[in-house]
Design a protein around this motif. Structure first.
Motif, PDB file in Angstrom:
ATOM      1  N   LYS A  66      36.506  19.384  75.154  1.00 46.62           N
ATOM      2  CA  LYS A  66      36.813  20.687  74.560  1.00 46.62           C
ATOM      3  C   LYS A  66      36.653  20.631  73.038  1.00 46.62           C
ATOM      4  N   TYR A  67      37.176  19.581  72.410  1.00 48.31           N
ATOM      5  CA  TYR A  67      37.054  19.447  70.955  1.00 48.31           C
ATOM      6  C   TYR A  67      35.600  19.244  70.545  1.00 48.31           C
ATOM      7  N   GLU A  68      34.869  18.456  71.331  1.00 52.62           N
ATOM      8  CA  GLU A  68      33.466  18.188  71.024  1.00 52.62           C
ATOM      9  C   GLU A  68      32.620  19.453  71.121  1.00 52.62           C
ATOM     10  N   THR A  69      32.872  20.250  72.145  1.00 50.55           N
ATOM     11  CA  THR A  69      32.134  21.503  72.306  1.00 50.55           C
ATOM     12  C   THR A  69      32.403  22.442  71.145  1.00 50.55           C
ATOM     13  N   TRP A  70      33.654  22.504  70.725  1.00 49.80           N
ATOM     14  CA  TRP A  70      33.997  23.354  69.582  1.00 49.80           C
ATOM     15  C   TRP A  70      33.251  22.883  68.329  1.00 49.80           C
ATOM     16  N   PHE A  71      33.271  21.579  68.065  1.00 50.58           N
ATOM     17  CA  PHE A  71      32.595  21.055  66.872  1.00 50.58           C
ATOM     18  C   PHE A  71      31.087  21.283  66.956  1.00 50.58           C
ATOM     19  N   ALA A  72      30.516  21.060  68.128  1.00 54.94           N
ATOM     20  CA  ALA A  72      29.072  21.263  68.300  1.00 54.94           C
ATOM     21  C   ALA A  72      28.688  22.708  68.017  1.00 54.94           C
ATOM     22  N   ASN A  73      29.480  23.651  68.518  1.00 51.12           N
ATOM     23  CA  ASN A  73      29.142  25.068  68.377  1.00 51.12           C
ATOM     24  C   ASN A  73      29.440  25.635  67.000  1.00 51.12           C
ATOM     25  N   SER A  88      34.342  27.832  58.275  1.00 49.73           N
ATOM     26  CA  SER A  88      35.714  28.165  58.652  1.00 49.73           C
ATOM     27  C   SER A  88      36.056  27.373  59.903  1.00 49.73           C
ATOM     28  N   TYR A  89      37.305  26.927  59.998  1.00 53.91           N
ATOM     29  CA  TYR A  89      37.658  26.091  61.143  1.00 53.91           C
ATOM     30  C   TYR A  89      39.113  26.300  61.545  1.00 53.91           C
ATOM     31  N   ASN A  90      39.433  25.856  62.757  1.00 51.83           N
ATOM     32  CA  ASN A  90      40.809  25.906  63.246  1.00 51.83           C
ATOM     33  C   ASN A  90      41.277  24.487  63.560  1.00 51.83           C
ATOM     34  N   GLU A  91      42.327  24.364  64.336  1.00 54.85           N
ATOM     35  CA  GLU A  91      42.914  23.051  64.609  1.00 54.85           C
ATOM     36  C   GLU A  91      41.966  22.123  65.368  1.00 54.85           C
ATOM     37  N   ASN A  92      40.921  22.673  65.988  1.00 55.07           N
ATOM     38  CA  ASN A  92      40.014  21.836  66.769  1.00 55.07           C
ATOM     39  C   ASN A  92      39.197  20.872  65.917  1.00 55.07           C
ATOM     40  N   LEU A  93      38.984  21.188  64.647  1.00 55.22           N
ATOM     41  CA  LEU A  93      38.247  20.259  63.791  1.00 55.22           C
ATOM     42  C   LEU A  93      39.055  18.987  63.572  1.00 55.22           C
ATOM     43  N   PHE A  94      40.337  19.133  63.273  1.00 54.15           N
ATOM     44  CA  PHE A  94      41.188  17.953  63.069  1.00 54.15           C
ATOM     45  C   PHE A  94      41.291  17.150  64.366  1.00 54.15           C
ATOM     46  N   LYS A  95      41.426  17.842  65.492  1.00 52.37           N
ATOM     47  CA  LYS A  95      41.537  17.148  66.778  1.00 52.37           C
ATOM     48  C   LYS A  95      40.233  16.422  67.118  1.00 52.37           C
ATOM     49  N   PHE A  96      39.101  17.042  66.811  1.00 44.98           N
ATOM     50  CA  PHE A  96      37.820  16.362  67.041  1.00 44.98           C
ATOM     51  C   PHE A  96      37.729  15.107  66.186  1.00 44.98           C
ATOM     52  N   ALA A  97      38.028  15.246  64.884  1.00 44.38           N
ATOM     53  CA  ALA A  97      37.939  14.099  63.980  1.00 44.38           C
ATOM     54  C   ALA A  97      38.922  13.003  64.392  1.00 44.38           C
ATOM     55  N   ALA A  98      40.141  13.400  64.779  1.00 41.20           N
ATOM     56  CA  ALA A  98      41.133  12.414  65.225  1.00 41.20           C
ATOM     57  C   ALA A  98      40.675  11.698  66.492  1.00 41.20           C
ATOM     58  N   SER A  99      39.969  12.413  67.360  1.00 37.62           N
ATOM     59  CA  SER A  99      39.533  11.808  68.622  1.00 37.62           C
ATOM     60  C   SER A  99      38.467  10.747  68.406  1.00 37.62           C
ATOM     61  N   ILE A 100      37.520  10.981  67.509  1.00 39.28           N
ATOM     62  CA  ILE A 100      36.501   9.951  67.272  1.00 39.28           C
ATOM     63  C   ILE A 100      37.078   8.802  66.445  1.00 39.28           C
ATOM     64  N   PHE A 101      38.030   9.105  65.559  1.00 44.36           N
ATOM     65  CA  PHE A 101      38.768   8.102  64.787  1.00 44.36           C
ATOM     66  C   PHE A 101      39.492   7.170  65.760  1.00 44.36           C
ATOM     67  N   TRP A 102      40.257   7.752  66.685  1.00 38.35           N
ATOM     68  CA  TRP A 102      41.040   6.958  67.635  1.00 38.35           C
ATOM     69  C   TRP A 102      40.132   6.129  68.543  1.00 38.35           C
ATOM     70  N   ARG A 103      39.028   6.718  69.016  1.00 40.16           N
ATOM     71  CA  ARG A 103      38.133   5.983  69.911  1.00 40.16           C
ATOM     72  C   ARG A 103      37.545   4.756  69.224  1.00 40.16           C
TER      73      ARG A 103
END
Length: 285
Positions: A66-73, A88-103
């Protein structure tokens, strides 16, 4: 594969998860001259996909998707299509960045090299806080400094930046970096740079670049990264690309594929980056 999901820590059937999103590799392959990629580690070997590991259950994989799709689009594809200045962005940008950081952390933190640093405990704490955030929305109070840079084409590169356009628009790079004074996550995907603070970074070195966890706006012309370690690392990785030498056999195969489909080569993003590098390095021609 049956095992324990690294995110929710429940027993489940694990999926083969990309450390960086699959859509990035699909785009690189689709827009390359040959339909394949080459990595810095072994440039004489072609690849069609990025690194994967059995990390996540289906539920957590869907969450990250879900986060990846948001960032891609909202960031990736619009930036590929045209030069963007405002985002412009919402909370999904931080969640996307946090997800690749954590991985990146979860797949690297057991390496012996990190036992040699005084920041090992910070690395483990960062993994724990990011995992709790991604799993339960518990805010990562001590590890919420994640920065983004927009790395579109550089039309005025310095000599030491030769091949920078190829690195920033055609490459992926994901690693945990440390020195005597700092440790951070460093990630390059086409047209974007992410940096995540583990220890020692200063917000003032990342002007208008820190991601607000609840959303906000960026203007690429206002964003600057002054951290010397991050900038030196970027130049070092660019130099590695500049110094890559294919074997004679691989060079012959590459030239053969290009000549067999010259129209595809000229229409590719590989050609676009290479042609721009040539023009910028030969301004009088």
């Amino acid at each position: 594969m049956q095992g324990t999901c690294k995110l929710c820590q429940e027993e489940a059937n694990l999926e083969l998860s990309h450390i960086l999103p699959k859509f990035i590799y699909k785009w690189i392959n689709k827009t390359s001259a040959t339909g394949k990629m080459r990595g810095l580690g072994n440039p004489n070997k072609t690849e069609q996909d990025g690194f994967k590991s059995y990390l996540l259950c289906g539920k957590c994989e869907d969450k990250f998707s879900k986060y990846e799709t948001w960032f891609a689009n909202n960031f990736f594809h619009p930036s590929i299509k045209e030069v963007k200045v405002s985002y412009s962005y919402n909370e999904n940008l931080f969640k996307f960045a946090a997800s690749i950081f954590w991985r990146c952390i979860i797949t690297n933190m057991d390496r012996d090299v990190y036992d040699e640093t005084k920041f090992k405990s910070a690395l483990l704490s960062c993994e724990d806080e990011l995992r709790n955030f991604l799993n339960t929305d518990q805010y990562p109070v001590n590890f919420d400094s994640i920065y983004i840079g927009i790395t579109s084409y550089n039309l005025n590169p310095q000599k030491e930046q030769a091949r920078a356009n190829f690195y920033y628009t055609r490459s992926t790079d994901s690693q945990i970096v440390f020195s005597d004074h700092k440790m951070y996550y460093y990630c390059v995907i086409p047209h974007f740079l992410f940096v995540g603070k583990i220890a020692g970074l200063d917000d003032s070195d990342f002007v208008n670049s820190k991601i607000n966890p609840i959303g906000g706006n960026f203007r690429s012309v206002d964003m600057q990264i002054y951290d010397q370690g991050v900038n030196k690392l970027s130049l070092s990785q660019i130099a590695r690309i500049r110094n890559v030498n294919l074997s004679p056999n691989q060079q012959m195969l590459l030239e053969k594929r290009i000549l067999e489909n010259m129209d595809k080569y000229i229409d590719s993003k590989s050609y676009e980056a290479a042609f721009l590098e040539y023009i910028l390095s030969n301004p009088s021609e």
